[in-house]
Design a protein around this motif. Structure first.
Motif, mmCIF file in Angstrom:
data_model
loop_
_atom_site.group_PDB
_atom_site.id
_atom_site.type_symbol
_atom_site.label_atom_id
_atom_site.label_comp_id
_atom_site.label_asym_id
_atom_site.label_seq_id
_atom_site.Cartn_x
_atom_site.Cartn_y
_atom_site.Cartn_z
ATOM 1 N N LYS A 111 24.864 -19.043 -0.723
ATOM 2 C CA LYS A 111 26.195 -18.645 -1.166
ATOM 3 C C LYS A 111 26.951 -17.904 -0.076
ATOM 4 N N LEU A 112 26.229 -17.278 0.839
ATOM 5 C CA LEU A 112 26.862 -16.530 1.924
ATOM 6 C C LEU A 112 27.176 -17.395 3.138
ATOM 7 N N TYR A 113 26.354 -18.408 3.378
ATOM 8 C CA TYR A 113 26.434 -19.113 4.657
ATOM 9 C C TYR A 113 26.642 -20.615 4.553
ATOM 10 N N SER A 114 26.879 -21.137 3.351
ATOM 11 C CA SER A 114 27.107 -22.566 3.206
ATOM 12 C C SER A 114 28.064 -22.818 2.053
ATOM 13 N N ASP A 115 28.844 -23.882 2.162
ATOM 14 C CA ASP A 115 29.710 -24.289 1.065
ATOM 15 C C ASP A 115 28.971 -25.148 0.047
ATOM 16 N N SER A 116 27.793 -25.633 0.414
ATOM 17 C CA SER A 116 27.025 -26.482 -0.487
ATOM 18 C C SER A 116 26.270 -25.633 -1.511
ATOM 19 N N ARG A 117 26.044 -26.207 -2.692
ATOM 20 C CA ARG A 117 25.256 -25.542 -3.731
ATOM 21 C C ARG A 117 24.065 -26.405 -4.133
ATOM 22 N N ASP A 147 23.170 -26.894 6.891
ATOM 23 C CA ASP A 147 23.746 -25.595 7.231
ATOM 24 C C ASP A 147 22.654 -24.537 7.405
ATOM 25 N N LEU A 148 21.736 -24.503 6.439
ATOM 26 C CA LEU A 148 20.764 -23.415 6.364
ATOM 27 C C LEU A 148 19.379 -23.988 6.082
ATOM 28 N N ILE A 149 18.367 -23.420 6.745
ATOM 29 C CA ILE A 149 16.977 -23.840 6.551
ATOM 30 C C ILE A 149 16.119 -22.605 6.314
ATOM 31 N N ALA A 150 15.161 -22.725 5.402
ATOM 32 C CA ALA A 150 14.142 -21.700 5.226
ATOM 33 C C ALA A 150 12.774 -22.359 5.357
ATOM 34 N N ILE A 151 11.912 -21.786 6.190
ATOM 35 C CA ILE A 151 10.531 -22.244 6.319
ATOM 36 C C ILE A 151 9.648 -21.140 5.748
ATOM 37 N N PHE A 152 8.961 -21.441 4.658
ATOM 38 C CA PHE A 152 8.156 -20.438 3.967
ATOM 39 C C PHE A 152 6.684 -20.842 4.047
ATOM 40 N N SER A 153 5.886 -20.023 4.724
ATOM 41 C CA SER A 153 4.463 -20.294 4.899
ATOM 42 C C SER A 153 3.693 -19.905 3.630
ATOM 43 N N ILE A 154 3.000 -20.891 3.061
ATOM 44 C CA ILE A 154 2.201 -20.661 1.861
ATOM 45 C C ILE A 154 0.733 -20.434 2.209
ATOM 46 N N GLY A 155 0.203 -21.221 3.155
ATOM 47 C CA GLY A 155 -1.212 -21.053 3.484
ATOM 48 C C GLY A 155 -1.584 -21.708 4.800
ATOM 49 N N ARG A 156 -2.593 -21.133 5.448
ATOM 50 C CA ARG A 156 -3.191 -21.684 6.659
ATOM 51 C C ARG A 156 -4.703 -21.609 6.474
ATOM 52 N N THR A 207 -14.863 -28.856 9.851
ATOM 53 C CA THR A 207 -14.085 -28.797 8.612
ATOM 54 C C THR A 207 -12.628 -29.119 8.914
ATOM 55 N N ASP A 208 -11.998 -29.884 8.054
ATOM 56 C CA ASP A 208 -10.571 -30.175 8.215
ATOM 57 C C ASP A 208 -9.749 -28.909 8.006
ATOM 58 N N GLY A 209 -8.584 -28.855 8.654
ATOM 59 C CA GLY A 209 -7.673 -27.725 8.502
ATOM 60 C C GLY A 209 -6.412 -28.141 7.767
ATOM 61 N N THR A 210 -5.721 -27.158 7.169
ATOM 62 C CA THR A 210 -4.473 -27.431 6.464
ATOM 63 C C THR A 210 -3.450 -26.334 6.751
ATOM 64 N N ARG A 211 -2.201 -26.749 6.837
ATOM 65 C CA ARG A 211 -1.052 -25.835 6.953
ATOM 66 C C ARG A 211 -0.063 -26.195 5.852
ATOM 67 N N ASP A 212 0.203 -25.268 4.946
ATOM 68 C CA ASP A 212 1.052 -25.517 3.786
ATOM 69 C C ASP A 212 2.355 -24.723 3.891
ATOM 70 N N VAL A 213 3.475 -25.421 3.749
ATOM 71 C CA VAL A 213 4.781 -24.761 3.807
ATOM 72 C C VAL A 213 5.735 -25.391 2.799
ATOM 73 N N PHE A 214 6.716 -24.593 2.384
ATOM 74 C CA PHE A 214 7.930 -25.113 1.775
ATOM 75 C C PHE A 214 9.026 -25.056 2.836
ATOM 76 N N VAL A 215 9.767 -26.133 2.971
ATOM 77 C CA VAL A 215 10.973 -26.139 3.799
ATOM 78 C C VAL A 215 12.153 -26.374 2.869
ATOM 79 N N LEU A 216 13.066 -25.413 2.826
ATOM 80 C CA LEU A 216 14.243 -25.507 1.967
ATOM 81 C C LEU A 216 15.470 -25.726 2.843
ATOM 82 N N THR A 217 16.340 -26.618 2.395
ATOM 83 C CA THR A 217 17.563 -26.902 3.143
ATOM 84 C C THR A 217 18.779 -26.810 2.222
ATOM 85 N N CYS A 218 19.896 -26.441 2.814
ATOM 86 C CA CYS A 218 21.162 -26.433 2.103
ATOM 87 C C CYS A 218 22.242 -26.918 3.075
ATOM 88 N N PRO A 219 22.866 -28.088 2.818
ATOM 89 C CA PRO A 219 22.668 -28.984 1.681
ATOM 90 C C PRO A 219 21.352 -29.732 1.760
#
Length: 223
Positions: A111-117, A147-156, A207-219
């Motif tokens: 709401k502060l940095y993008s016209d998209s909802r 316009d805006l990206i958030a990278i949120f680390s959930i697990g390594r 052992t296999d490894g994993t990297r878990d993230v959410f990437v949020l974008t607007c728009p």
């Protein structure tokens, strides 16, 4: 979002901010990463992914109709100029209170940095093994075209690497580089920065490894 770890702003336009999302229960969200479908657009079967789009309407998270992701070759030289289709995010995750908290927090920034909802949420697991390293950003140093990206680390789990870099220009050294620890969220202005995440490989080759993230974008870039 709270506990700002590193923040840089210029006037009204956000540049980037690294924050600790203490209000999210990571264990509650990480269990939803166990059954992600393989991303069919990337060779090697090391990336698993779901994708949905949302809006915040009348104080509620609203899941929008299924859409296809499109980026031009300008932004994604690997899989640009094609309509990509992914499985939707699990319904049980959509209504989970920790997931909705994440969307509300990101929406406040939108709401502060993008016209998209409209918010796109990419749920991504990058896997790696002794014979198959995982590449979170096969397109290299890039912008997403939002316009805006958030990278949120959930697990390594059993991984090394996966360091996130921000660049003013592809030809310059990064102005920010850090391995995002679980619970850390990097918010960045996609109009101002290129970004990249280095490959991951296992700490223990047995052992296999994993990297878990959410990437949020607007728009959302979905249509």
């Amino acid at each position: 979002m709270q506990k700002v770890l590193n923040s840089k702003k210029l006037g009204y336009d956000l540049l980037f901010t690294l924050q600790k999302a203490n209000f999210i229960n990571l264990e509650e969200l990480q269990r939803f990463f166990q059954d992600l479908p393989v991303d069919p657009y990337i060779k090697g079967n090391y990336r698993r992914r779901r994708l949905s789009r949302f809006s915040i309407t009348d104080g509620k998270v609203v899941k929008l109709p299924h859409g296809r992701l499109f980026q031009s070759k300008e932004y994604n030289p690997v899989v640009g100029d094609i309509q990509r289709e992914f499985h939707e995010i699990d319904d049980a995750l959509v209504v989970h209170e920790d997931f909705t908290r994440l969307l509300f927090a990101f929406n406040d920034a939108c709401k502060l940095y993008s016209d998209s909802r409209e918010i796109g949420v990419h749920q991504i697991r990058t896997t790696c093994s002794a014979t198959n390293f995982g590449n979170p950003a096969p397109e290299g140093i890039h912008r997403d075209g939002t316009d805006l990206i958030a990278i949120f680390s959930i697990g390594r789990n059993n991984v090394q690497g996966g360091e996130t870099h921000l660049y003013r220009s592809k030809k310059e050294s990064p102005v920010f580089n850090k391995t995002l620890n679980p619970g850390e969220l990097l918010l960045l202005n996609d109009r101002e920065f290129f970004h990249y995440t280095t490959p991951v490989k296992p700490l223990n080759d047995e052992t296999d490894g994993t990297r878990d993230v959410f990437v949020l974008t607007c728009p959302s870039l979905l249509s």
